[in-house]
Design an enzyme around this catalytic site. Structure first.
Site, PDB file in Angstrom:
ATOM      1  N   THR A   1      -2.604  11.374 -14.145  1.00 52.23           N
ATOM      2  CA  THR A   1      -3.676  12.121 -14.215  1.00 52.23           C
ATOM      3  C   THR A   1      -4.976  11.155 -14.580  1.00 52.23           C
ATOM      4  O   THR A   1      -5.964  11.495 -14.590  1.00 52.23           O
ATOM      5  CB  THR A   1      -4.010  13.106 -15.354  1.00 52.23           C
ATOM      6  OG1 THR A   1      -3.781  12.441 -16.644  1.00 52.23           O
ATOM      7  CG2 THR A   1      -2.794  14.160 -15.380  1.00 52.23           C
ATOM      8  N   TRP A   2      -4.945   9.825 -14.230  1.00 52.06           N
ATOM      9  CA  TRP A   2      -6.062   8.954 -14.527  1.00 52.06           C
ATOM     10  C   TRP A   2      -7.055   9.169 -13.498  1.00 52.06           C
ATOM     11  O   TRP A   2      -6.599   9.348 -12.184  1.00 52.06           O
ATOM     12  CB  TRP A   2      -5.460   7.467 -14.242  1.00 52.06           C
ATOM     13  CG  TRP A   2      -6.253   6.347 -14.712  1.00 52.06           C
ATOM     14  CD1 TRP A   2      -7.458   6.626 -15.521  1.00 52.06           C
ATOM     15  CD2 TRP A   2      -6.444   4.918 -14.525  1.00 52.06           C
ATOM     16  NE1 TRP A   2      -8.035   5.424 -15.799  1.00 52.06           N
ATOM     17  CE2 TRP A   2      -7.504   4.380 -15.215  1.00 52.06           C
ATOM     18  CE3 TRP A   2      -5.522   4.341 -13.792  1.00 52.06           C
ATOM     19  CZ2 TRP A   2      -7.575   3.058 -15.162  1.00 52.06           C
ATOM     20  CZ3 TRP A   2      -5.743   2.763 -13.746  1.00 52.06           C
ATOM     21  CH2 TRP A   2      -6.567   2.104 -14.266  1.00 52.06           C
TER      22      TRP A   2
ATOM     23  N   ASP B   1       1.464  13.178 -16.961  1.00 54.95           N
ATOM     24  CA  ASP B   1       1.029  12.005 -18.030  1.00 54.95           C
ATOM     25  C   ASP B   1      -0.366  12.056 -17.980  1.00 54.95           C
ATOM     26  O   ASP B   1      -1.167  12.031 -17.094  1.00 54.95           O
ATOM     27  CB  ASP B   1       1.644  10.693 -17.197  1.00 54.95           C
ATOM     28  CG  ASP B   1       1.152   9.522 -18.082  1.00 54.95           C
ATOM     29  OD1 ASP B   1       1.651   9.417 -19.172  1.00 54.95           O
ATOM     30  OD2 ASP B   1       0.131   8.884 -17.515  1.00 54.95           O
TER      31      ASP B   1
ATOM     32  N   TYR C   1      -8.435   8.771 -20.440  1.00 56.02           N
ATOM     33  CA  TYR C   1      -8.982   9.092 -18.977  1.00 56.02           C
ATOM     34  C   TYR C   1      -9.788  10.236 -18.941  1.00 56.02           C
ATOM     35  O   TYR C   1      -9.846  11.215 -19.693  1.00 56.02           O
ATOM     36  CB  TYR C   1      -7.588   9.779 -18.368  1.00 56.02           C
ATOM     37  CG  TYR C   1      -6.420   8.957 -18.262  1.00 56.02           C
ATOM     38  CD1 TYR C   1      -6.306   7.408 -18.339  1.00 56.02           C
ATOM     39  CD2 TYR C   1      -5.288   9.332 -18.197  1.00 56.02           C
ATOM     40  CE1 TYR C   1      -5.366   6.801 -18.383  1.00 56.02           C
ATOM     41  CE2 TYR C   1      -3.851   8.508 -18.182  1.00 56.02           C
ATOM     42  CZ  TYR C   1      -4.091   7.011 -18.191  1.00 56.02           C
ATOM     43  OH  TYR C   1      -2.999   6.158 -18.021  1.00 56.02           O
TER      44      TYR C   1
ATOM     45  N   GLN D   1       5.999   2.734 -20.853  1.00 60.96           N
ATOM     46  CA  GLN D   1       5.538   3.234 -19.554  1.00 60.96           C
ATOM     47  C   GLN D   1       4.892   1.886 -19.084  1.00 60.96           C
ATOM     48  O   GLN D   1       4.029   1.143 -19.946  1.00 60.96           O
ATOM     49  CB  GLN D   1       4.304   4.253 -19.805  1.00 60.96           C
ATOM     50  CG  GLN D   1       3.902   4.473 -18.412  1.00 60.96           C
ATOM     51  CD  GLN D   1       2.586   5.566 -18.612  1.00 60.96           C
ATOM     52  OE1 GLN D   1       1.583   5.361 -18.302  1.00 60.96           O
ATOM     53  NE2 GLN D   1       3.417   6.954 -19.263  1.00 60.96           N
TER      54      GLN D   1
ATOM     55  N   TYR E   1       4.261   3.538 -13.991  1.00 57.45           N
ATOM     56  CA  TYR E   1       2.907   3.909 -13.402  1.00 57.45           C
ATOM     57  C   TYR E   1       2.501   3.191 -12.197  1.00 57.45           C
ATOM     58  O   TYR E   1       2.910   2.064 -11.734  1.00 57.45           O
ATOM     59  CB  TYR E   1       1.628   3.670 -14.705  1.00 57.45           C
ATOM     60  CG  TYR E   1       1.392   2.373 -15.218  1.00 57.45           C
ATOM     61  CD1 TYR E   1       0.266   1.765 -14.513  1.00 57.45           C
ATOM     62  CD2 TYR E   1       1.749   2.068 -16.534  1.00 57.45           C
ATOM     63  CE1 TYR E   1      -0.112   0.660 -14.880  1.00 57.45           C
ATOM     64  CE2 TYR E   1       1.257   0.753 -17.065  1.00 57.45           C
ATOM     65  CZ  TYR E   1       0.259   0.016 -16.111  1.00 57.45           C
ATOM     66  OH  TYR E   1      -0.100  -1.130 -16.611  1.00 57.45           O
TER      67      TYR E   1
ATOM     68  N   LEU F   1       2.329   4.060  -6.567  1.00 54.69           N
ATOM     69  CA  LEU F   1       1.927   3.875  -5.166  1.00 54.69           C
ATOM     70  C   LEU F   1       0.934   2.632  -5.226  1.00 54.69           C
ATOM     71  O   LEU F   1       0.066   2.510  -4.402  1.00 54.69           O
ATOM     72  CB  LEU F   1       1.375   5.200  -4.614  1.00 54.69           C
ATOM     73  CG  LEU F   1       2.326   6.402  -4.700  1.00 54.69           C
ATOM     74  CD1 LEU F   1       1.414   7.641  -4.483  1.00 54.69           C
ATOM     75  CD2 LEU F   1       3.206   6.164  -3.508  1.00 54.69           C
TER      76      LEU F   1
HETATM   77  N1  LIG Z   1       0.217   3.496 -19.327  1.00 53.83           N
HETATM   78  C1  LIG Z   1      -0.921   2.749 -18.529  1.00 53.83           C
HETATM   79  O1  LIG Z   1      -1.549   1.768 -18.860  1.00 53.83           O
HETATM   80  C2  LIG Z   1      -1.501   3.388 -17.207  1.00 53.83           C
HETATM   81  C3  LIG Z   1      -2.016   2.581 -16.509  1.00 53.83           C
HETATM   82  C4  LIG Z   1      -2.479   3.160 -15.319  1.00 53.83           C
HETATM   83  C5  LIG Z   1      -1.962   4.537 -14.868  1.00 53.83           C
HETATM   84  N2  LIG Z   1      -1.112   5.243 -15.622  1.00 53.83           N
HETATM   85  C6  LIG Z   1      -0.397   6.507 -15.431  1.00 53.83           C
HETATM   86  O2  LIG Z   1       0.141   6.358 -13.926  1.00 53.83           O
HETATM   87  C7  LIG Z   1      -0.239   7.487 -13.257  1.00 53.83           C
HETATM   88  C8  LIG Z   1      -0.357   7.008 -11.764  1.00 53.83           C
HETATM   89  O3  LIG Z   1      -1.057   5.538 -11.481  1.00 53.83           O
HETATM   90  P1  LIG Z   1      -2.304   5.452 -10.810  1.00 53.83           P
HETATM   91  O4  LIG Z   1      -2.902   6.834 -10.616  1.00 53.83           O
HETATM   92  O5  LIG Z   1      -2.983   4.298 -11.148  1.00 53.83           O
HETATM   93  O6  LIG Z   1      -1.686   5.075  -9.179  1.00 53.83           O
HETATM   94  P2  LIG Z   1      -0.978   5.658  -8.251  1.00 53.83           P
HETATM   95  O7  LIG Z   1      -0.093   7.028  -8.694  1.00 53.83           O
HETATM   96  O8  LIG Z   1       0.012   4.530  -7.658  1.00 53.83           O
HETATM   97  O9  LIG Z   1      -1.965   5.993  -6.971  1.00 53.83           O
HETATM   98  C9  LIG Z   1      -2.745   7.109  -7.229  1.00 53.83           C
HETATM   99  C10 LIG Z   1      -3.527   7.104  -5.652  1.00 53.83           C
HETATM  100  O10 LIG Z   1      -2.503   7.514  -4.742  1.00 53.83           O
HETATM  101  C11 LIG Z   1      -3.018   8.474  -3.843  1.00 53.83           C
HETATM  102  N3  LIG Z   1      -1.736   9.322  -3.447  1.00 53.83           N
HETATM  103  C12 LIG Z   1      -1.033  10.221  -4.297  1.00 53.83           C
HETATM  104  N4  LIG Z   1       0.208  10.660  -3.564  1.00 53.83           N
HETATM  105  C13 LIG Z   1      -0.065  10.197  -2.497  1.00 53.83           C
HETATM  106  C14 LIG Z   1       0.771  10.118  -1.246  1.00 53.83           C
HETATM  107  N5  LIG Z   1       1.798  10.913  -1.064  1.00 53.83           N
HETATM  108  N6  LIG Z   1       0.196   9.392  -0.129  1.00 53.83           N
HETATM  109  C15 LIG Z   1      -0.684   8.692  -0.260  1.00 53.83           C
HETATM  110  N7  LIG Z   1      -1.726   8.498  -1.196  1.00 53.83           N
HETATM  111  C16 LIG Z   1      -1.158   9.062  -2.341  1.00 53.83           C
HETATM  112  C17 LIG Z   1      -3.899   9.021  -4.959  1.00 53.83           C
HETATM  113  O11 LIG Z   1      -4.898   9.853  -4.152  1.00 53.83           O
HETATM  114  P3  LIG Z   1      -5.197  11.524  -4.359  1.00 53.83           P
HETATM  115  O12 LIG Z   1      -5.551  11.565  -5.770  1.00 53.83           O
HETATM  116  O13 LIG Z   1      -6.429  11.526  -3.428  1.00 53.83           O
HETATM  117  O14 LIG Z   1      -4.198  12.540  -4.177  1.00 53.83           O
HETATM  118  C18 LIG Z   1      -4.541   8.113  -5.566  1.00 53.83           C
HETATM  119  O15 LIG Z   1      -5.579   7.587  -4.890  1.00 53.83           O
HETATM  120  C19 LIG Z   1      -1.914   7.385 -13.493  1.00 53.83           C
HETATM  121  O16 LIG Z   1      -2.609   8.547 -13.009  1.00 53.83           O
HETATM  122  C20 LIG Z   1      -1.672   7.559 -15.174  1.00 53.83           C
HETATM  123  O17 LIG Z   1      -1.137   8.978 -15.519  1.00 53.83           O
HETATM  124  C21 LIG Z   1      -0.900   4.544 -16.794  1.00 53.83           C
END
Ligand SMILES: NC(=O)c1ccc[n+]([C@@H]2O[C@H](COP(=O)([O-])OP(=O)(O)OC[C@H]3O[C@@H](n4cnc5c(N)ncnc54)[C@H](OP(=O)(O)O)[C@@H]3O)[C@@H](O)[C@H]2O)c1
Length: 299
Positions: free
Chosen positions: A28-29, A57, A62, A172, A200, A203
């Site tokens: 949900t970031w 998550d 966020y 995580q 995390y 993608l």
């Molecule tokens: N613990 C930590 O320090 C930490 C750090 C970073 C992230 N996180 C958590 O991990 C989660 C995931 O990481 P993230 O959000 O940074 O990156 P991610 O999930 O690797 O990438 C998100 C991006 O990918 C796109 N996307 C999603 N599904 C897709 C698909 N099937 N095909 C093409 N593009 C797609 C999304 O677009 P749309 O939104 O337009 O669908 C968004 O732009 C976060 O949201 C957060 O909850 C934790």
């Protein structure tokens, strides 16, 4: 007979029995920041729940609490469908401040209990004190389990000396095909201790490698072979089985963030892609894991 989708296994903890969850969840970031309509974000999360992506998550960080509010609205009326993970800032993780931070998160999420509460990254407050607060929160019923995030192998080893370490449910960390450092020491440590890793950025959001991975000919050829797309192959790779028994719990759960229904659907479908040995070898050759320990990748 319907097939068993890949799952992770959270170990039993003091008050909770062991629990399986689908190996793909929802991040949900950047939600709750008015980057896309709030209704669209809620619809995406609810659609994910419909498709069985129960792990959601979030974090107090966020959207400055905005993402927790979106999650709260998305799960309203269907609390039992969701497994809610939230995270506390390291500077809010002291004996008293962690209790207050958790209570604020509960309020924003509009729920009585957070299923899994993580320390967002290591900070200056002794971990022992944070775990004491987490145990208190658990005894008060405000959280069910607790864990850590962004812990490298050294931090995990140091944590192991604490009495409450055995209660740490997960770590995580950043993990995707273009960033495989955790395979050297963090992932083996977690597997030895029978705890799943929560991946995390599966993608590669925000990473320079994202377009390289999504446009890679190897990734796309494998995607074509499975009637899938490149992003789905990246997710299927993150949650791949590491034992010869594909029904065994997976060592990693991926938590992609998606704010469109099409992306949510694609991510849920990634659960059904079985990469074979040839696919995995080709991906290994194109994007090899390091052989020696490297510093933990973070974002
Ligand atoms: N613990 C930590 O320090 C930490 C750090 C970073 C992230 N996180 C958590 O991990 C989660 C995931 O990481 P993230 O959000 O940074 O990156 P991610 O999930 O690797 O990438 C998100 C991006 O990918 C796109 N996307 C999603 N599904 C897709 C698909 N099937 N095909 C093409 N593009 C797609 C999304 O677009 P749309 O939104 O337009 O669908 C968004 O732009 C976060 O949201 C957060 O909850 C934790």
């Amino acid at each position: 007979m319907s097939r068993m989708l890949p799952q992770i296994l959270l170990p039993e903890s003091q008050n909770e029995p062991s629990l399986t969850l689908p190996a793909v969840g929802q991040g949900t970031w950047y939600m709750g920041e008015n980057l896309v309509p709030r209704q669209q974000e809620k619809d995406a999360l609810r659609y994910g729940l419909d498709l069985g992506l129960s792990l959601i998550d979030t974090a107090e960080m966020y959207g400055d609490g905005g993402a927790e509010q979106v999650v709260g609205e998305a799960i309203r009326g269907r609390r039992d469908d969701a497994f809610v993970v939230s995270k506390v800032y390291p500077w809010n993780a002291a004996r008293e401040s962690a209790i207050a931070a958790c209570e604020r998160s509960l309020e924003r999420l509009d729920i009585d209990t957070i299923d899994l509460y993580l320390l967002h990254w290591p900070g200056s407050i002794p971990l022992e004190e944070t775990f004491e607060a987490f145990e208190r929160l658990r005894d008060q019923g405000k959280i069910r389990r607790f864990g850590v995030s962004n812990f490298d192998a050294g931090s995990l080893r140091a944590m192991d000396a604490l009495p409450a370490a055995s209660e740490c449910a997960t770590n995580q960390v950043l993990y995707h095909l273009g960033s495989r450092g955790i395979e050297v020491d963090v992932l083996p440590w977690m597997q030895d201790h029978h705890r799943p890793v929560m991946a995390y950025c599966p993608l590669a959001q925000g990473g320079r490698l994202r377009s390289k991975l999504l446009s890679s000919s190897v990734v796309n050829e494998i995607a074509d072979k499975h009637g899938a797309n490149a992003a789905q192959v990246l997710l299927a790779w993150v949650i791949r089985p590491t034992s010869s028994n594909p029904g065994a719990p997976r060592p990693v759960v991926a938590i992609p963030k998606a704010s469109t229904l099409a992306h949510v659907k694609a991510n849920a479908e990634a659960l059904t892609i079985d990469l074979d040995a040839e696919d995995l070898t080709r991906l290994d050759n194109a994007f090899p894991a390091p052989r020696e320990p490297v510093s933990l990748d973070i974002i």
